[in-house]
Design an enzyme around this catalytic site. Structure first.
Site, short mmCIF file in Angstrom:
data_model
loop_
_atom_site.label_atom_id
_atom_site.label_comp_id
_atom_site.label_asym_id
_atom_site.label_seq_id
_atom_site.Cartn_x
_atom_site.Cartn_y
_atom_site.Cartn_z
N HIS A 1 -53.87 41.92 -34.55
CA HIS A 1 -52.59 41.34 -34.00
C HIS A 1 -53.43 40.15 -33.53
O HIS A 1 -53.76 40.15 -32.35
CB HIS A 1 -52.13 42.13 -33.05
CG HIS A 1 -51.22 41.54 -32.19
ND1 HIS A 1 -49.93 40.91 -32.75
CD2 HIS A 1 -50.94 41.32 -31.16
CE1 HIS A 1 -49.25 40.34 -31.95
NE2 HIS A 1 -49.88 40.49 -30.68
N ARG B 1 -56.44 35.90 -28.58
CA ARG B 1 -56.13 37.10 -27.93
C ARG B 1 -57.43 37.63 -27.77
O ARG B 1 -57.88 38.46 -26.71
CB ARG B 1 -55.41 38.04 -29.06
CG ARG B 1 -53.84 37.30 -28.99
CD ARG B 1 -53.00 38.24 -29.99
NE ARG B 1 -51.68 37.84 -30.10
CZ ARG B 1 -51.13 37.23 -31.16
NH1 ARG B 1 -52.05 36.53 -31.86
NH2 ARG B 1 -50.17 36.72 -31.16
N ASP C 1 -45.43 41.13 -35.14
CA ASP C 1 -45.74 40.02 -36.16
C ASP C 1 -44.98 40.42 -37.37
O ASP C 1 -44.46 39.69 -38.28
CB ASP C 1 -47.30 39.95 -36.66
CG ASP C 1 -47.97 39.93 -35.26
OD1 ASP C 1 -48.40 38.92 -34.94
OD2 ASP C 1 -48.64 41.14 -34.97
N ARG D 1 -41.45 39.25 -36.79
CA ARG D 1 -41.15 37.78 -37.04
C ARG D 1 -41.14 37.42 -38.43
O ARG D 1 -40.27 36.45 -38.80
CB ARG D 1 -42.35 37.09 -36.17
CG ARG D 1 -42.52 37.21 -34.76
CD ARG D 1 -43.95 36.76 -34.21
NE ARG D 1 -43.94 36.67 -32.65
CZ ARG D 1 -45.00 36.68 -31.84
NH1 ARG D 1 -46.02 36.87 -32.41
NH2 ARG D 1 -44.71 36.56 -30.74
N GLN E 1 -52.86 35.93 -21.83
CA GLN E 1 -53.25 35.12 -22.76
C GLN E 1 -52.94 33.67 -22.05
O GLN E 1 -51.78 33.35 -21.88
CB GLN E 1 -52.82 35.31 -24.13
CG GLN E 1 -53.42 34.34 -25.19
CD GLN E 1 -52.95 34.69 -26.56
OE1 GLN E 1 -52.08 35.66 -26.69
NE2 GLN E 1 -53.02 33.96 -27.56
N ASP F 1 -47.68 49.60 -10.64
CA ASP F 1 -48.09 48.46 -10.69
C ASP F 1 -49.11 48.30 -9.31
O ASP F 1 -48.81 48.84 -8.67
CB ASP F 1 -47.34 47.18 -10.60
CG ASP F 1 -47.86 45.97 -11.15
OD1 ASP F 1 -47.66 45.59 -12.33
OD2 ASP F 1 -48.63 45.21 -10.35
N THR G 1 -51.31 45.64 -24.32
CA THR G 1 -52.11 44.33 -23.90
C THR G 1 -53.09 43.97 -24.77
O THR G 1 -53.70 44.63 -25.51
CB THR G 1 -52.81 45.07 -22.74
OG1 THR G 1 -52.07 45.56 -21.80
CG2 THR G 1 -53.44 43.92 -21.92
N ASN G 2 -53.20 42.64 -24.75
CA ASN G 2 -53.96 42.10 -25.87
C ASN G 2 -55.59 41.87 -25.10
O ASN G 2 -55.84 41.76 -24.23
CB ASN G 2 -53.47 40.52 -26.10
CG ASN G 2 -52.57 40.68 -27.17
OD1 ASN G 2 -52.38 41.40 -28.09
ND2 ASN G 2 -51.43 39.90 -27.01
N VAL H 1 -44.04 41.52 -19.48
CA VAL H 1 -43.77 42.36 -20.65
C VAL H 1 -43.12 43.71 -20.26
O VAL H 1 -42.38 44.20 -20.71
CB VAL H 1 -45.06 42.67 -21.56
CG1 VAL H 1 -44.90 43.82 -22.54
CG2 VAL H 1 -45.63 41.38 -22.41
N HIS I 1 -37.78 43.88 -45.89
CA HIS I 1 -38.96 45.09 -45.63
C HIS I 1 -40.03 44.29 -46.09
O HIS I 1 -40.42 44.01 -47.22
CB HIS I 1 -38.55 46.20 -46.56
CG HIS I 1 -37.32 46.81 -46.29
ND1 HIS I 1 -37.04 47.42 -45.04
CD2 HIS I 1 -36.16 46.77 -47.03
CE1 HIS I 1 -35.62 47.83 -45.05
NE2 HIS I 1 -34.99 47.50 -46.18
#
Length: 314
Positions: A178, A91, A151, A154, A85, A38, A122-123, A17, A171
């Site tokens: 999430h 999640r 989401d 999508r 995940q 990192d 981050t989840n 990501v 829209h």
């Protein structure tokens, strides 16, 4: 010393990501400086070098690897670090692992003197955004989660496919967690300037089944992608760039992000996916849509699910 006109982003986590976010940032020319942080310093340095070699084809941008001390003058710190995940894992299964990781990250950022905006991806994103708010001590408007922005994208894509209309003219909103308890707000979905209810009969069984299929494909999209390629990263990276752009360009755009509720939608002391107006200060305010009875129940269920997990983790 950072000049007045410099928009600086600090990215923490250069996995799938994070590196996709950096690549999208470079292509869209949103910021002037990007520092990549990192635990694997070699990976961050390698990514920075690789991206710099594309500068001849993009907008001017300073890209380099760094450490937490580089966050002190950042406008936004984007966090994509954490455990991923795994196939078959929800999640919410990631909570305990990632809360521990986040405590160390957020405290390290704040020790640098950071006073900008946190953007969390981050989840489980809603819970980790709440944790970031608590650990940082920053005002609620300066801590934002990516929430249901992906989401929602999508949903717009699949509705656009169904009606053969450009995604950008759809829209629609996905609200709530999430995750598995999110829900579509069909009562406020429009195609161009037309309400969905004026195009199809929402009470008709066939229509309801078709819309439910669309939603299930939205809700389970991550599972399908993880099964096929191991992780999702392009879509969420572009969603993060969209939020970053709305902040840096002071857009006052309405995006479905994870924000702290203090009475809105009948909920309190919880980060959850809602439409909100985003500008240079972060969350200007939450847009409180009048939900129908079914949507109100779905929102309450989603919030209660998150709160139950939060009680154990925080």
């Amino acid at each position: 010393m950072k000049t007045k006109n410099t928009n600086k982003i600090a990215l923490i986590g250069t996995g799938f990501v994070g590196s996709s976010f950096a690549f999208a940032m470079l292509n869209q020319g949103v910021a002037h400086e990007l520092v990549m942080i990192d635990l694997n310093k070699e990976k961050a340095d390698g990514d920075a070098r690789d991206l710099n070699h594309g500068l001849a084809f993009a907008s001017p941008m300073k890209i380099h690897a760094g450490d937490y001390s580089d966050c002190h003058d950042a406008d936004i710190v984007v966090i994509t670090a954490g455990a991923n995940q795994q196939p078959g894992e929800t999640r919410l299964d990631l909570v305990e692992k990632n809360v521990k990781i986040f405590k160390n990250i957020v405290e390290s950022v704040m020790d640098s003197g950071f006073n900008g905006i946190f953007l969390v991806a981050t989840n489980p994103v809603d819970i980790l955004t709440y944790a970031t708010w608590k650990f940082s001590g920053l005002p609620k408007e300066k801590v934002i989660g990516s929430g249901t922005i992906l989401d929602t994208a999508r949903l717009r894509y699949l509705v656009g496919e169904k009606f053969e209309i450009d995604t950008r003219n759809i829209h629609a909103y996905i609200m709530g967690e999430h995750g598995d308890t999110e829900f579509p707000v069909w009562s406020h979905t429009t195609i161009g300037a037309s309400q969905l209810s004026g195009i199809v009969n929402l009470e008709e069984k066939t229509t309801q089944d078709e819309l439910e299929d669309i939603f299930v494909n939205v809700r389970d999209a991550a599972y399908h992608i993880i099964e096929r390629k191991g992780a999702t990263y392009y879509g969420i990276a572009m969603g993060l760039v969209r939020i970053t752009k709305a902040i840096l360009h002071n857009e006052n755009s309405i995006l479905t992000i994870s924000a702290l509720l203090e009475g809105e939608y009948g909920q309190d002391d919880i980060y959850i996916g809602v439409p909100a107006i985003i500008n240079r200060d972060g969350v200007r305010n939450i847009v409180e849509l009048p939900l129908n009875e079914k949507e109100q129940k779905q929102f309450k269920h989603s919030a209660e699910t998150l709160k139950a997990v939060m009680k154990k983790a925080l």
